[in-house]
Write a protein that holds these residues in place. Structure first.
Motif, short mmCIF file in Angstrom:
data_model
loop_
_atom_site.label_atom_id
_atom_site.label_comp_id
_atom_site.label_asym_id
_atom_site.label_seq_id
_atom_site.Cartn_x
_atom_site.Cartn_y
_atom_site.Cartn_z
N SER A 74 -4.64 10.19 0.17
CA SER A 74 -4.13 10.36 1.53
C SER A 74 -3.33 9.13 1.97
N GLY A 75 -2.07 9.35 2.33
CA GLY A 75 -1.24 8.23 2.78
C GLY A 75 -1.68 7.66 4.12
N HIS A 76 -2.05 8.53 5.06
CA HIS A 76 -2.53 8.05 6.36
C HIS A 76 -3.80 7.21 6.18
N SER A 77 -4.69 7.68 5.31
CA SER A 77 -5.93 6.93 5.07
C SER A 77 -5.65 5.60 4.41
N ALA A 78 -4.70 5.58 3.48
CA ALA A 78 -4.33 4.31 2.85
C ALA A 78 -3.74 3.35 3.86
N ALA A 79 -2.91 3.88 4.78
CA ALA A 79 -2.28 3.02 5.79
C ALA A 79 -3.33 2.38 6.69
N VAL A 80 -4.28 3.19 7.19
CA VAL A 80 -5.30 2.60 8.06
C VAL A 80 -6.30 1.76 7.28
N GLY A 81 -6.50 2.09 5.99
CA GLY A 81 -7.34 1.23 5.15
C GLY A 81 -6.73 -0.15 5.03
N ALA A 82 -5.39 -0.19 4.87
CA ALA A 82 -4.69 -1.48 4.78
C ALA A 82 -4.67 -2.18 6.13
N PHE A 83 -4.38 -1.44 7.19
CA PHE A 83 -4.24 -2.01 8.53
C PHE A 83 -5.57 -2.59 9.02
N PHE A 84 -6.60 -1.76 9.02
CA PHE A 84 -7.91 -2.24 9.46
C PHE A 84 -8.56 -3.16 8.44
N GLY A 85 -8.21 -2.97 7.15
CA GLY A 85 -8.70 -3.89 6.13
C GLY A 85 -8.17 -5.29 6.35
N ALA A 86 -6.90 -5.40 6.74
CA ALA A 86 -6.32 -6.70 7.04
C ALA A 86 -7.03 -7.35 8.23
N PHE A 87 -7.29 -6.56 9.26
CA PHE A 87 -8.03 -7.09 10.41
C PHE A 87 -9.43 -7.53 10.01
N SER A 88 -10.07 -6.77 9.13
CA SER A 88 -11.44 -7.11 8.72
C SER A 88 -11.47 -8.40 7.92
N MET A 89 -10.38 -8.71 7.20
CA MET A 89 -10.31 -9.98 6.47
C MET A 89 -10.06 -11.14 7.42
N LEU A 90 -9.31 -10.88 8.48
CA LEU A 90 -8.97 -11.93 9.44
C LEU A 90 -10.09 -12.21 10.43
N VAL A 91 -10.85 -11.16 10.78
CA VAL A 91 -11.94 -11.30 11.76
C VAL A 91 -13.21 -10.69 11.15
N THR A 151 0.83 -1.21 0.00
CA THR A 151 0.00 0.00 0.00
C THR A 151 0.86 1.25 0.00
N SER A 152 1.92 1.25 0.82
CA SER A 152 2.82 2.40 0.88
C SER A 152 3.45 2.67 -0.48
N ALA A 153 3.92 1.62 -1.15
CA ALA A 153 4.54 1.80 -2.46
C ALA A 153 3.55 2.35 -3.48
N LEU A 154 2.33 1.80 -3.48
CA LEU A 154 1.31 2.24 -4.44
C LEU A 154 0.89 3.68 -4.18
N VAL A 155 0.65 4.01 -2.92
CA VAL A 155 0.13 5.35 -2.63
C VAL A 155 1.18 6.42 -2.93
N HIS A 156 2.43 6.14 -2.66
CA HIS A 156 3.47 7.13 -2.97
C HIS A 156 3.68 7.28 -4.47
N LEU A 157 3.49 6.21 -5.21
CA LEU A 157 3.59 6.30 -6.67
C LEU A 157 2.46 7.17 -7.23
N VAL A 158 1.24 6.94 -6.76
CA VAL A 158 0.10 7.73 -7.24
C VAL A 158 0.25 9.20 -6.84
N LYS A 159 0.69 9.44 -5.60
CA LYS A 159 0.93 10.82 -5.16
C LYS A 159 1.88 11.54 -6.11
N LEU A 160 2.96 10.86 -6.47
CA LEU A 160 3.97 11.47 -7.33
C LEU A 160 3.41 11.77 -8.71
#
Length: 232
Positions: free
Chosen positions: A142-159, A101-110
């Motif tokens: 938004s990088g912060h939004s992408a980070a929490v989208g990935a973080f909480f998205g991973a939790f939502s897939m697991l639980v 997610t970090s790699a993708l979001v920074h590429l799109v930002k650029l």
């Protein structure tokens, strides 16, 4: 590509396009209103907003990957070694999801180069300066939004049963980015959905390797601990 993954990707892409298109005309107004909220509300959002940073998520999950690998290799107890392997795969799932997610979001930002709200007076809300290599021109997504989208998205897939709670957590951090004046609402929507997509795509890869997830009858990745539906 797995048909279910392709379908999910198309749905997320369509949702992102619709939300961004719907929010862009209102970005300046919503941003101004959010920053003008009572000081106590703004202060609360300032306290929670930096939870959505990639750095601690990547370093933390990377450290756990290494730690669990060492424990698994060093343990003579098969049960403990098995738990360490499972813990290592969990950590690796978060590490790959958040790192991608970090790699993708920074590429799109650029590539996009959208000016942040701090530059609204000079350039307005729709100024694009691709390849500016300047943080002031990295508003979308938004990088912060992408980070929490990935973080909480991973939790939502697991639980899955707690999915609404995790998605609300991601939304709260995303909204805080507008309140503190760092992003426009459309930046947040794009970031959240990008992070969520990466969490889903990584779960598909893990399901194919039979790690943490398995495919249901529709080809959707479910946590291996989940009880299969009747008739499956």
């Amino acid at each position: 590509m797995n048909r279910s993954l392709a379908t999910s990707s198309l749905w997320i892409l369509a949702t992102t396009a619709i939300l961004v298109a719907a929010l862009v005309p209102f970005d300046p107004l919503l941003s101004e209103r959010a920053q003008g909220l009572p000081r106590g509300v703004v202060a609360f959002n300032e306290r929670i907003t930096d939870f959505g940073t990639f750095r601690w998520m990547i370093y933390g999950s990377g450290f756990l990957v290494i730690l669990t690998y060492v424990v698994g290799r060093a343990s003579a107890d098969e049960t403990r070694a098995g738990r360490a392997r499972t813990g290592g795969r969990l950590s690796l799932y978060f590490f790959l999801t958040i790192g991608a997610t970090s790699a993708l979001v920074h590429l799109v930002k650029l590539i996009v180069g959208r000016a942040r709200p701090a530059l609204f007076a000079e350039y307005g809300a729709y100024s694009l300066t691709p390849f500016a290599y300047d943080d002031l021109y990295s508003s979308f997504p938004s990088g912060h939004s992408a980070a929490v989208g990935a973080f909480f998205g991973a939790f939502s897939m697991l639980v899955p049963r707690l999915r609404p709670l995790f998605l609300l957590g991601a939304l709260a951090i995303g909204v805080s980015r507008v309140v503190v004046g760092a992003h426009y609402p459309s930046d947040v929507a794009a970031g959240l959905l990008l992070g969520l997509w990466t969490a889903i795509a990584t779960a598909y890869l893990f399901a194919r390797a039979n790690w943490l997830f398995r495919f249901d009858a529709r080809g959707w990745p479910l946590p291996k601990s989940a009880t299969p539906p009747k008739g499956q």
